[in-house]
Structure formats: structure tokens, C-alpha cells
Write a protein that holds these residues in place. Sequence first.
Motif, mmCIF file in Angstrom:
data_model
loop_
_atom_site.group_PDB
_atom_site.id
_atom_site.type_symbol
_atom_site.label_atom_id
_atom_site.label_comp_id
_atom_site.label_asym_id
_atom_site.label_seq_id
_atom_site.Cartn_x
_atom_site.Cartn_y
_atom_site.Cartn_z
ATOM 1 N N GLN A 135 -9.785 -6.510 6.262
ATOM 2 C CA GLN A 135 -9.471 -5.177 6.757
ATOM 3 C C GLN A 135 -10.310 -4.138 6.039
ATOM 4 O OE1 GLN A 135 -5.486 -3.751 5.971
ATOM 5 N NE2 GLN A 135 -5.484 -2.400 7.751
ATOM 6 N N ASP A 137 -10.810 -0.626 4.301
ATOM 7 C CA ASP A 137 -9.949 0.250 3.517
ATOM 8 C C ASP A 137 -9.899 1.595 4.239
ATOM 9 O OD1 ASP A 137 -8.559 1.702 1.645
ATOM 10 O OD2 ASP A 137 -9.653 0.890 -0.077
ATOM 11 N N ASN A 138 -9.123 1.615 5.330
ATOM 12 C CA ASN A 138 -9.113 2.756 6.239
ATOM 13 C C ASN A 138 -8.791 4.072 5.541
ATOM 14 O OD1 ASN A 138 -9.308 1.649 9.200
ATOM 15 N ND2 ASN A 138 -7.968 0.233 8.119
ATOM 16 N N GLN A 139 -7.826 4.024 4.651
ATOM 17 C CA GLN A 139 -7.383 5.249 4.004
ATOM 18 C C GLN A 139 -8.486 5.832 3.125
ATOM 19 O OE1 GLN A 139 -3.319 5.022 2.974
ATOM 20 N NE2 GLN A 139 -3.352 6.700 1.536
ATOM 21 N N LYS A 140 -9.128 4.967 2.350
ATOM 22 C CA LYS A 140 -10.221 5.419 1.482
ATOM 23 C C LYS A 140 -11.399 5.924 2.310
ATOM 24 C CE LYS A 140 -13.886 3.601 -1.479
ATOM 25 N NZ LYS A 140 -14.926 3.928 -0.458
ATOM 26 N N ASN A 173 -3.955 0.504 11.084
ATOM 27 C CA ASN A 173 -5.238 1.174 10.869
ATOM 28 C C ASN A 173 -5.125 2.669 11.163
ATOM 29 O OD1 ASN A 173 -6.388 -1.287 10.245
ATOM 30 N ND2 ASN A 173 -7.300 -1.591 12.259
ATOM 31 N N GLN A 176 -3.207 4.489 8.365
ATOM 32 C CA GLN A 176 -3.996 4.644 7.147
ATOM 33 C C GLN A 176 -5.075 5.710 7.308
ATOM 34 O OE1 GLN A 176 -5.299 0.618 6.573
ATOM 35 N NE2 GLN A 176 -3.220 -0.117 6.273
ATOM 36 N N GLN A 280 -16.951 1.469 9.006
ATOM 37 C CA GLN A 280 -16.519 0.119 8.667
ATOM 38 C C GLN A 280 -17.763 -0.774 8.628
ATOM 39 O OE1 GLN A 280 -12.678 -1.205 10.375
ATOM 40 N NE2 GLN A 280 -13.028 0.385 11.903
ATOM 41 N N GLU A 285 -17.737 -7.412 6.568
ATOM 42 C CA GLU A 285 -16.475 -8.001 7.010
ATOM 43 C C GLU A 285 -16.691 -9.403 7.585
ATOM 44 O OE1 GLU A 285 -14.137 -5.404 9.467
ATOM 45 O OE2 GLU A 285 -14.403 -3.700 8.117
ATOM 46 N N LEU A 307 -10.475 -6.589 1.325
ATOM 47 C CA LEU A 307 -10.814 -5.255 1.806
ATOM 48 C C LEU A 307 -12.317 -5.005 1.885
ATOM 49 C CD1 LEU A 307 -8.232 -2.916 0.029
ATOM 50 C CD2 LEU A 307 -8.312 -3.525 2.455
ATOM 51 N N ASP A 308 -12.694 -4.377 2.969
ATOM 52 C CA ASP A 308 -14.037 -3.811 3.110
ATOM 53 C C ASP A 308 -13.952 -2.360 2.661
ATOM 54 O OD1 ASP A 308 -16.385 -2.587 4.017
ATOM 55 O OD2 ASP A 308 -15.720 -2.591 6.125
ATOM 56 N N PRO A 309 -14.622 -1.991 1.569
ATOM 57 C CA PRO A 309 -14.520 -0.609 1.094
ATOM 58 C C PRO A 309 -15.167 0.394 2.025
ATOM 59 C CG PRO A 309 -16.180 -1.784 -0.152
ATOM 60 C CD PRO A 309 -15.494 -2.808 0.707
#
Length: 337
Positions: A135, A137-140, A173, A176, A280, A285, A307-309
Motif C-alpha cells: 500500500q 503511504d497515502n496519508q504521508k 485509501n 488516509q 504512488q 510497489e 508501504l510505498d513511501p
Amino acid sequence: MPMTINRRDFTVGALTAIAAASGLTVAVRAQGTKTIAVLFDGLYSEFWVAGIQIIRDDLKKRGFEIMEAISDQDDNKQFEQVRAAIARKVDGIIIVQTDSNAVIPAIKAANAANIPMVHFNRPPAETDAFSVAIQADNQKISRDAVTYSCEVAKASGKKHKAAILIGDLGDPNAIQRRDGFQEAVDKFPDAIEVVAKIPTEWNADTAFAGLTNALQANPDISFIFTSSDFLIPQIQQALKSADKWYPVGDEKHVIFTGFDGFPDAYALMKDGYMDACGVQNLFYETELAIQAILDLQAGKKVDKLLLDPGFAITQKNMEEKKEEMWGYVLWKAKNAG
């Protein structure tokens, strides 16, 4: 972890061929000793079309056989596809499910058959059954992209009224990304006032109607964040109708932040209509997903969430970061020569 995708092999023609088969279950074979099932719930945006092609390219280069199937957002159909993959005794399953709870029986079936399952970009609901989720890191990512745009707003010396187009809140997603946006704007109370939170349910018509209404109610909106770039055409149409579609540097420019990294987003950044975009990293990923299957087959421990940053691409770092943006790769291939 090094990325093994050769971006020059990633062509628009290949994506078109995939899209043409979006309603079909197909098998693509290569020489090799392993077979990986790639089960997507649909190819309804450029993001998923690009994702499946990048996975396909990587698996082919490794010499693996590929079993592909599209479920058309039908949970029962996808479960049957998982059972077919198990019956074929595949070595691993990469899956994109529609419903995070409905996929749990499929995870349990894969566990019973001792076949590793990896969820690509969309994690399942909490369960005792074991699988690995890749996933972003949607929020970041959204926080970083929106923070850049907030800094642009602050530098303008005036307070901006903001609108956010929120995705389907049944999708983690979307939640986030909304939260990352809020974290960013909360740090700039003197520059940003959020006046519209527009639900889209990941539906283009709903998004257009919601943004149009928000612009009518708040004609001085000058800051917009979209939770997905697939809504760019609707946002552009609404802003044009409101006489707000102008590039960076024009006094009528609306500070515009996207998320995903679509080709349209790169084109708008290049032309100055978009200030930043949360990206993304589909290449990374894919690497994580395939490596997770190989590690599980080898008996290694793998975390349930990888996580994908990701990263924020902005007007300042665009030249430096664009080669890592999957949308730029598509855009470049389409505009070659």
C-alpha cells in the motif's frame, strides 16, 4: 531495494492492448518454472491499467508464467478466479479486490493451499488469515503534496479558501488521503480556510456536480485538492466554467494539488496548471509485491503491510523527480518524437 523495471519497455501500445481485454479472463505465458496469478477487479482507470502492465513486464523479465483475470468488480467472480488459480497450483497470487471484507474467504482458501497472496495497493480488512498488502503511504504522500501547495498559498500573502474532493469513504485509501490533506492545512491556519469538503464516491459525475456547487456557493475558492487524478477532467471543466482555469503566475490561478501521478497530472504540471501531485510509485510497489511472494515461498518472514513511501512532485522538483512518476513515463511514450 533496487527497482528492476525498464521504463523504456513500458509503452502506451501495451497499455491499450491490456485495456482492450479488460472484460476478459486471459492467460499470458512465458518460459519459466513459476506461475503467478494476477487478479484485478477492473481496469477502470489509467492507474490500474499501468499497474497491471508494470507487473506483467516485471514477471515476464523474470521468466515467470502469468495467469491474468479481471473480475469486473464482482466479488463472487473473483473468488472463483482465486479458486481457479489454486486449482492450477500457481506459485503466488497478486490481487486487487473490490471489497476488503469480501476478499477474506479468498485469503483463507489461498492459506489452505499454502499459496502466498499479495494485495496490490488495496489492503484487506483485518483478519486472522495471512496475506501481505502493498500500500502507498497515502496519508504521508497527500500531506507532503498539500504542504507544498500550502507553502505556495502562504507565500502569496493572502488567505485562500480551499476545497477537497474526497474519495469513497469505504476505501481506506480515500480516508488516509483526506486525513493527510487535513494535517497539512491545519498547519497553515493563516493561509488556508477549508470551505468545501466534496464527497465524490469515486464517481466523476458526482465530483463535477459537487465542485460546481461548491464554486457557486464559494466563488472565491482558490485552493483545490483532489483525492485522485482521475477526476482531473471534471475539475478542469468546472474551473473553466467558473473562469478559474489559469496557469501559475496568473492572479486568477487556483492552487491545485492532485494525487496518484496520472499522465494528465504531469501534463498539467508541465503546463503550469497544477502546483503539486502526490505520486504512488508503481514501479516500487511492483517490486515489493513480487519480492514478497518470492520471500514467502522461500520460508522467510514478511510483514503483513509493506508501504510505498511515494513522493510529492512539485513545480520545484519536477525535473528531478519526473522519471520516477509512472504518469510521466506514459506521457513521454505517448509524446515521443
